[in-house]
Scaffold this motif. Sequence first.
Motif, PDB file in Angstrom:
ATOM      1  N   GLY A 221       0.837  -1.186   0.000  1.00 29.35           N
ATOM      2  CA  GLY A 221       0.000   0.000   0.000  1.00 29.35           C
ATOM      3  C   GLY A 221       0.872   1.236   0.000  1.00 29.35           C
ATOM      4  N   ASN A 222       0.422   2.270   0.699  1.00 25.06           N
ATOM      5  CA  ASN A 222       1.185   3.509   0.737  1.00 25.06           C
ATOM      6  C   ASN A 222       2.055   3.624   1.981  1.00 25.06           C
ATOM      7  N   SER A 223       2.153   2.522   2.720  1.00 27.84           N
ATOM      8  CA  SER A 223       3.025   2.492   3.898  1.00 27.84           C
ATOM      9  C   SER A 223       4.432   2.083   3.475  1.00 27.84           C
ATOM     10  N   LEU A 224       5.429   2.794   3.980  1.00 29.20           N
ATOM     11  CA  LEU A 224       6.814   2.487   3.637  1.00 29.20           C
ATOM     12  C   LEU A 224       7.172   1.074   4.081  1.00 29.20           C
ATOM     13  N   ASN A 225       7.731   0.299   3.166  1.00 24.84           N
ATOM     14  CA  ASN A 225       8.136  -1.080   3.459  1.00 24.84           C
ATOM     15  C   ASN A 225       9.660  -1.127   3.517  1.00 24.84           C
TER      16      ASN A 225
END
Length: 213
Positions: free
Chosen positions: A156-160
Amino acid sequence: MKKLLISMVILSLFVACKKNGNKPDLQPNDSTTQVKNDSINTNQPKEHKDESLKKINDEVLQVLKNRDYRTFATFIHPQKGIRFSMYAFVDIKGDKHFSKADFEKYEPTKTIFTWGAQDGSGDEYKATINDYLGKWVFSKDFTKGQYSLNNFIGGGNSLNNLKETYPQADFTENYIKGTEKYGEMDWKTIRLVFEDFQGRYYLIAVVNDQWTI
């Protein structure tokens, strides 16, 4: 004369036995066969390593599904312990970390821990170990998820930052696709991070991920 012949025959038999009887005739015995070590050896061929990681991945998921957290503890790295990340971004300082001994100590208790902040509201997520594992970590039946090794499926738009945080580790992903009702944005995934220790893989992290605002 007859007695002399009998004596000579006996003497001959004794000498023959003496020549052949010094060493016992040992046959291979199943009880002395070396038992193979079935723990995962990181030096094995890649295809065998992949199979082993898939096997331990499935075992961990089944243990979580069964809420058998005592057995889950046996997968925790004996030296590095285990870290739990609520979302894709691994916060080394902020995410909850347990040594194997502390996990085993607090798992049976009603002790409340703060696991992180919930996306959107920013509220702290507080729960016992059992509630966190049952309600957050295994919020979907990941035993039925899409499997991947060392590759990401969900995002998604969460930093991985998993690969940057654990550069020497192997990880598995188990992905549950979202539903049409919510435009497939209600997907969820669980990533299990493993490192080898004395020829066997152990869990060092459990990273959940889902759509974030």
